[in-house]
Write a protein that holds these residues in place. Structure first.
Motif, PDB file in Angstrom:
ATOM      1  N   SER A 279       0.823  -1.221   0.000  1.00 46.96           N
ATOM      2  CA  SER A 279       0.000   0.000   0.000  1.00 46.96           C
ATOM      3  C   SER A 279       0.859   1.275   0.000  1.00 46.96           C
ATOM      4  O   SER A 279       0.355   2.369  -0.251  1.00 46.96           O
ATOM      5  N   LEU A 280       2.154   1.120   0.284  1.00 51.31           N
ATOM      6  CA  LEU A 280       3.061   2.279   0.245  1.00 51.31           C
ATOM      7  C   LEU A 280       3.143   2.874  -1.156  1.00 51.31           C
ATOM      8  O   LEU A 280       3.441   4.052  -1.326  1.00 51.31           O
ATOM      9  N   PHE A 281       2.917   2.016  -2.142  1.00 52.24           N
ATOM     10  CA  PHE A 281       3.100   2.445  -3.537  1.00 52.24           C
ATOM     11  C   PHE A 281       1.748   2.498  -4.232  1.00 52.24           C
ATOM     12  O   PHE A 281       1.120   1.456  -4.448  1.00 52.24           O
ATOM     13  N   PRO A 282       1.279   3.699  -4.574  1.00 53.94           N
ATOM     14  CA  PRO A 282      -0.018   3.792  -5.261  1.00 53.94           C
ATOM     15  C   PRO A 282       0.045   3.100  -6.619  1.00 53.94           C
ATOM     16  O   PRO A 282       1.093   3.075  -7.264  1.00 53.94           O
ATOM     17  N   ASN A 283      -1.073   2.551  -7.019  1.00 56.04           N
ATOM     18  CA  ASN A 283      -1.098   1.789  -8.274  1.00 56.04           C
ATOM     19  C   ASN A 283      -1.267   2.749  -9.456  1.00 56.04           C
ATOM     20  O   ASN A 283      -2.304   2.773 -10.115  1.00 56.04           O
ATOM     21  N   ASN A 284      -0.244   3.566  -9.703  1.00 57.08           N
ATOM     22  CA  ASN A 284      -0.313   4.512 -10.824  1.00 57.08           C
ATOM     23  C   ASN A 284       0.991   4.470 -11.624  1.00 57.08           C
ATOM     24  O   ASN A 284       1.927   3.755 -11.257  1.00 57.08           O
TER      25      ASN A 284
END
Length: 410
Positions: A279-284
């Protein structure tokens, strides 16, 4: 040349080289790798060489005069510039101490799998300074050996990451020896400035000029002074070469594995590896931004949990070792500029309190991103403080009235 003599003079250079391996440096390394790939390695090389030359001047000043840089400033400058210099160096020391606190807190958080919150890690770092003071009682040689051990831990841990990731050697050599940065923009330029600020630390020159005084040199004998200068320089070369290699490990690991990666790439890999941190890394599709904390997480996602824990151990060693830089520098600077003789205990208590307070607030009320953001700010602060050490060192080592036969030539 005698190895026995070199061994006798070995110590100050390695203690000085710790400032080239603090958490601020590690953060700067990994970001330059992730943002610019291998393209800024030559900046790291140049900064280290310039750092070596400046450290050499600082060491020569200490050996030739028997006074460290702050003491020479005290003798040579009027009261007002002395106070300004002292305040600036203190600012740099507190900044360095904050980086140590941040690095150690993040490492403790990673090693405890998040069980110890960041603010808990910050509080633990208060205790570690007293362990350091306890060691200090056993003499300088023991202390030098302990910090040698910490440097070894960093070499082994970051070396492990290097072997695991297997960076492209051709790109590494090109990055080191071709001073060019193709398709580089503002982020890469900022990173280059950050590298210089992280590598060349102003208070380190004050520190090195004082540490060399721990070795007995007959200053009336020019041959002995010349010999001391030679051995201290050789030792500094070895120490900074080791620190340079460790920095190379970090830059190239992130250049190879994470240059041009997007958040979505990492999010996917972390999710697939069942990492609790995905969740630290947004899925973009934005370019991945890493720091000391995320760096460990990303390594864990891509190369397994061992990579994460080994990374955290390396960061912890970096944080612990840079405690020494701040403590000793602070003491020498205070004694030199103000003629204040404080015990190390009181000195540590003061600087650590000043460093811990803002860091603790950020750790309690903000998240890890703000904490590592402070690291970036502190690296810039270091580069702004540089002239306050650079000008005195260059001035005094060029003055025949101070250095006699050992003054810098034109």
């Amino acid at each position: 040349f005698s190895f026995r003599k070199l061994w006798a003079f070995t110590g100050p250079g390695f203690l000085m080289s710790i400032a080239y391996l603090d958490p601020g440096n590690i953060e700067s390394d990994l970001q330059s790798g992730a943002i610019a790939g291998f393209k800024l390695l030559w900046v790291l090389l140049l900064a280290t060489i310039i750092g070596l030359l400046l450290q050499r001047l600082a060491a020569r000043l200490g050996v030739v005069t028997g006074l460290h840089l702050a003491e020479v400033c005290n003798c040579q400058y009027q009261k007002f510039p002395r106070i300004i210099l002292w305040l600036m160096v203190e600012l740099a020391i507190i900044g360095s101490d904050m980086q140590e606190v941040i690095g150690s807190a993040i490492a403790i958080n990673l090693l405890s799998v998040g069980k110890i919150p960041l603010w808990g890690g910050v509080l633990i770092t208060i205790a570690d300074t007293f362990v350091f003071l306890f060691l200090d009682k056993y003499g300088l040689r023991k202390l030098e050996a302990f910090f040698g051990l910490l440097i070894t831990i960093m070499a082994v841990t970051f070396g492990y990451e290097y072997i695991t990731v297997k960076p492209n050697q051709e790109k590494l050599l090109q990055g080191l020896f071709i001073p060019y940065c193709r398709d580089c923009g503002t982020p890469q330029l900022e990173q280059a400035v950050g590298i210089v600020g992280a590598v060349i630390m102003p208070h380190n020159m004050y520190l090195h000029s004082a540490l060399v005084k721990s070795r007995q040199v007959n200053r009336a004998d020019k041959r002995e002074v010349r010999e001391a200068n030679k051995y201290f320089f050789i030792e500094s070369c070895i120490a900074l070469f080791v620190s340079f290699i460790i920095n190379i490990f970090v830059v190239t690991v992130f250049a190879e594995a994470f240059f041009n990666k997007t958040n979505a790439d990492v999010h996917q890999v972390c999710a697939n590896s069942s990492s609790p941190h995905s969740s630290l890394f947004p899925n973009n599709n934005e370019t991945l931004e890493v720091d000391i904390y995320k760096g460990g997480v990303v390594l864990g996602c891509y190369f397994g949990p061992a990579a994460l824990y080994i990374w955290a151990i390396g960061i912890l060693a970096a944080g612990q070792s840079s405690t020494m830089t701040g403590t000793y520098s602070g003491q020498f600077v205070m004694e030199g500029f103000l003629n204040l003789r404080w015990s190390r205990f009181a000195r540590v208590l003061l600087t650590r309190s000043i460093a811990v307070t803002p860091t603790l607030f950020v750790a309690i009320f903000q998240d890890v991103e703000h904490l590592t953001g402070m690291n970036d700010f502190l690296n810039v602060l270091m580069s702004l403080q540089l002239p306050f050490a650079l000008i005195p060192v260059l001035t005094f080592t060029s003055l025949p009235s101070v250095m006699h036969d050992f003054a810098n030539g034109l």
